[in-house]
Design a protein around this motif. Sequence first.
Motif, mmCIF file in Angstrom:
data_model
loop_
_atom_site.group_PDB
_atom_site.id
_atom_site.type_symbol
_atom_site.label_atom_id
_atom_site.label_comp_id
_atom_site.label_asym_id
_atom_site.label_seq_id
_atom_site.Cartn_x
_atom_site.Cartn_y
_atom_site.Cartn_z
ATOM 1 N N SER A 169 43.196 -21.918 -23.232
ATOM 2 C CA SER A 169 42.725 -21.890 -22.020
ATOM 3 C C SER A 169 42.229 -23.338 -21.571
ATOM 4 O O SER A 169 41.840 -23.499 -20.364
ATOM 5 N N LEU A 170 42.102 -24.104 -22.541
ATOM 6 C CA LEU A 170 41.559 -25.567 -22.351
ATOM 7 C C LEU A 170 42.735 -26.503 -22.233
ATOM 8 O O LEU A 170 42.421 -27.660 -22.183
ATOM 9 N N PHE A 171 43.982 -26.136 -22.017
ATOM 10 C CA PHE A 171 45.237 -27.271 -21.878
ATOM 11 C C PHE A 171 45.209 -27.873 -23.208
ATOM 12 O O PHE A 171 46.031 -28.972 -22.993
ATOM 13 N N LEU A 172 45.115 -27.403 -24.422
ATOM 14 C CA LEU A 172 44.982 -28.380 -25.594
ATOM 15 C C LEU A 172 46.416 -27.779 -26.179
ATOM 16 O O LEU A 172 47.104 -28.466 -27.036
ATOM 17 N N VAL A 173 46.679 -26.334 -26.505
ATOM 18 C CA VAL A 173 47.832 -25.942 -27.024
ATOM 19 C C VAL A 173 48.293 -25.059 -26.234
ATOM 20 O O VAL A 173 47.938 -24.551 -25.126
ATOM 21 N N ILE A 193 38.976 -37.254 -20.167
ATOM 22 C CA ILE A 193 38.275 -37.221 -18.739
ATOM 23 C C ILE A 193 37.188 -36.578 -18.892
ATOM 24 O O ILE A 193 36.763 -35.595 -19.683
ATOM 25 N N HIS A 194 36.013 -37.330 -18.229
ATOM 26 C CA HIS A 194 34.778 -37.058 -18.585
ATOM 27 C C HIS A 194 34.256 -36.584 -17.196
ATOM 28 O O HIS A 194 34.569 -36.852 -16.222
ATOM 29 N N SER A 219 45.876 -29.123 -17.081
ATOM 30 C CA SER A 219 45.509 -28.169 -15.431
ATOM 31 C C SER A 219 44.005 -27.909 -15.274
ATOM 32 O O SER A 219 43.503 -28.035 -16.328
ATOM 33 N N ASP A 220 43.909 -27.192 -14.392
ATOM 34 C CA ASP A 220 42.607 -26.590 -14.232
ATOM 35 C C ASP A 220 42.353 -25.697 -15.418
ATOM 36 O O ASP A 220 42.910 -24.944 -15.667
ATOM 37 N N THR A 221 40.990 -25.861 -15.894
ATOM 38 C CA THR A 221 40.427 -24.992 -16.721
ATOM 39 C C THR A 221 39.098 -24.308 -16.749
ATOM 40 O O THR A 221 38.507 -24.884 -15.670
ATOM 41 N N PHE A 224 37.116 -27.735 -16.108
ATOM 42 C CA PHE A 224 37.694 -28.643 -15.078
ATOM 43 C C PHE A 224 38.492 -28.396 -14.072
ATOM 44 O O PHE A 224 39.300 -27.194 -14.162
ATOM 45 N N ARG A 225 38.207 -29.069 -12.812
ATOM 46 C CA ARG A 225 38.853 -28.594 -11.565
ATOM 47 C C ARG A 225 39.069 -30.184 -11.497
ATOM 48 O O ARG A 225 38.575 -31.226 -11.134
ATOM 49 N N LYS A 226 40.625 -30.221 -11.179
ATOM 50 C CA LYS A 226 41.303 -31.722 -11.028
ATOM 51 C C LYS A 226 40.624 -32.311 -9.773
ATOM 52 O O LYS A 226 40.502 -33.354 -9.422
ATOM 53 N N SER A 227 40.594 -31.429 -8.851
ATOM 54 C CA SER A 227 40.298 -31.919 -7.366
ATOM 55 C C SER A 227 38.757 -32.270 -7.180
ATOM 56 O O SER A 227 38.386 -33.102 -6.275
ATOM 57 N N LYS A 228 37.858 -32.014 -8.311
ATOM 58 C CA LYS A 228 36.407 -32.206 -8.165
ATOM 59 C C LYS A 228 36.087 -33.452 -8.905
ATOM 60 O O LYS A 228 34.862 -33.890 -8.831
ATOM 61 N N ILE A 229 37.023 -33.869 -9.805
ATOM 62 C CA ILE A 229 36.633 -35.071 -10.849
ATOM 63 C C ILE A 229 37.458 -36.288 -10.610
ATOM 64 O O ILE A 229 38.533 -36.105 -10.297
ATOM 65 N N LEU A 230 36.843 -37.503 -10.721
ATOM 66 C CA LEU A 230 37.451 -38.753 -10.781
ATOM 67 C C LEU A 230 37.615 -39.480 -12.002
ATOM 68 O O LEU A 230 36.465 -39.412 -12.481
#
Length: 591
Positions: A169-173, A193-194, A219-221, A224-230
């Motif tokens: 679910s965390l896009f690790l495996v 990515i922090h 991917s989003d998890t 993590f939301r890609k659109s919200k983090i730099l």
Amino acid sequence: MDERDEIRSRVDIVTLVSREVQLKRIGKNYQGLCPFHPDKRPSMTVNPETGRYRCWSCGASGDIFNWVMNRQNVEFIDALKILADDAGVVLSRGAERTDTKSHADTMTFARTFFREQLAQNLVAQDYCKRRGLDAETLEKWQIGYAPDMGEALVMALKKAGHSLVEAKSLFLVDQDPTGGFFDKFRGRLMFPIHNERGHVVAFGGRVIGTGQPKYINSSDTPLFRKSKILYGFFQARESIFRDRRAVLVEGYLDVIACHRAGVTNAVASLGTSATEDQAKLLRRWADAVTVLYDGDDAGQKATDRAIAVFRAEGLRVDVASLAAGDDPDTLLSREGAAAVEAAAQRTAPPVDFKLARLEATRPYSDPAFWDEAYRILAEAENELELDRHVLRLANHYPGIRDPVRAHAAMRNTVLRARRDMRAAARAKADRPDGEMRPGLKPGPARKVHEELHSAEIVILRALLSTTFRQSGWFFSRTTQYFLTGAAIEICQAVHRAFPTAPPQGEAWSWIAVLQPDSVRDSLEAIAHDVRGEHLSETYVKESFERLRRLTLNRRARANADSTEGRAKYIQHLMHLKPRPEDDGSEVPDDW
């Protein structure tokens, strides 16, 4: 006491706000520059007794939960968790809290695993040396390596007792059709990515050597939301806050190259076009953004998108152009740190950037050139910028040889285009729920103007003005002539707080002491409203006289049913002729 009250009792709002804003004590309150708008004079007050902050200029206000929600761009439940951690309060929803902690532990384990693998892999270390990533850089950015094996991370997670389902679910495996787990990242340099607080929430993996795709990003998890983090924001935020400016680049290595070159306010948009949420994130920390994207066609198009997104959020934008095929990383390798720093400082306004690109790709004889030029010129931020370009382009204007006539024709066309664009923007911003721009309370100025009479607003605006406050305070004493309950409530609140003399100083310094909250909100909205008429002593006085006459006229009409009442009404109408000598003092009510 519930959990929220317990957190409020433990978290001091002055200490919380002071982490980001320099506060100065003024009486019982603290004041500082508001981080929610470009504030040049301290307009935000923090009240330790009420546990609330308030900006009289932009309308931002709230308690510790609102502060964290707005400053870290999170929902209430996340703000609750953040503040609970700070306060040492254990939330009753323990399962959800445990899940979040478990996710964070898994991501931290993965980062440590990748770091250890880099230390053991000579090929990856040699690649880092060739890219100029020395030991200090690798440590600062916590860069690691995912071994080119099918189940290296899977086995390490399993041995350490981490759930592989959670890791998926965390896009690790990931899982194959038989249900077996395998590593998501293989043979790649790993960039953690922090989030804003420095917690690792995702990874980006760059292939070493040849291979496709070049990058694989989480991917989003649940974290993590890609659109919200730099990328790089945690490392850059202090520099961004200090300079009130961010530099936006395209990739991980570009961010790192900028920081190595001394451009420590650089961040990246994680391989996607800049988003509204990313713009909102920067808007809380900066006033301006420099877009330093690659010089290729894709970078140029992404620059256009970034300009529109960041300007829509009220940020000033300029563009730092790079030669085609260049990016900060290659520029650093080829020419050194000074070249990167110079590129970040060699900026142009968006209009200059767009016109230069247009003139490089289309001839003046092409009608499509002028259609696009009008649209670009309509985006000019001021008349000087507009005229500078119109004067230059008028010499190339088709069909009109006289530069003066060409200038006038061009300018009129641009102004029409600007009016159309602004009308479309206003229509888009005029939402059904009446919300104004992010950072402001929903429609405060609009609501006030709907409730109050225009003459009442003049008196209250005078009260807010340091120049006309004496008149505003004097006329606001006579509430019997005010027409709306809202105005009467405001005036009474002001005179309860300042019964013998007008308040002193800027409006924000005394509005905060008024009660109830609705009074403060209304006065802040009036102070913020940009429509207000030009004030003068005569105008303030005439506005009060208008209120007096309207009130007396209404009372007279209400009593005109009887013969005696009608006689008094006629006498009253004669009495209501304007009297220049009227100083606003009370008049008898028994007419």
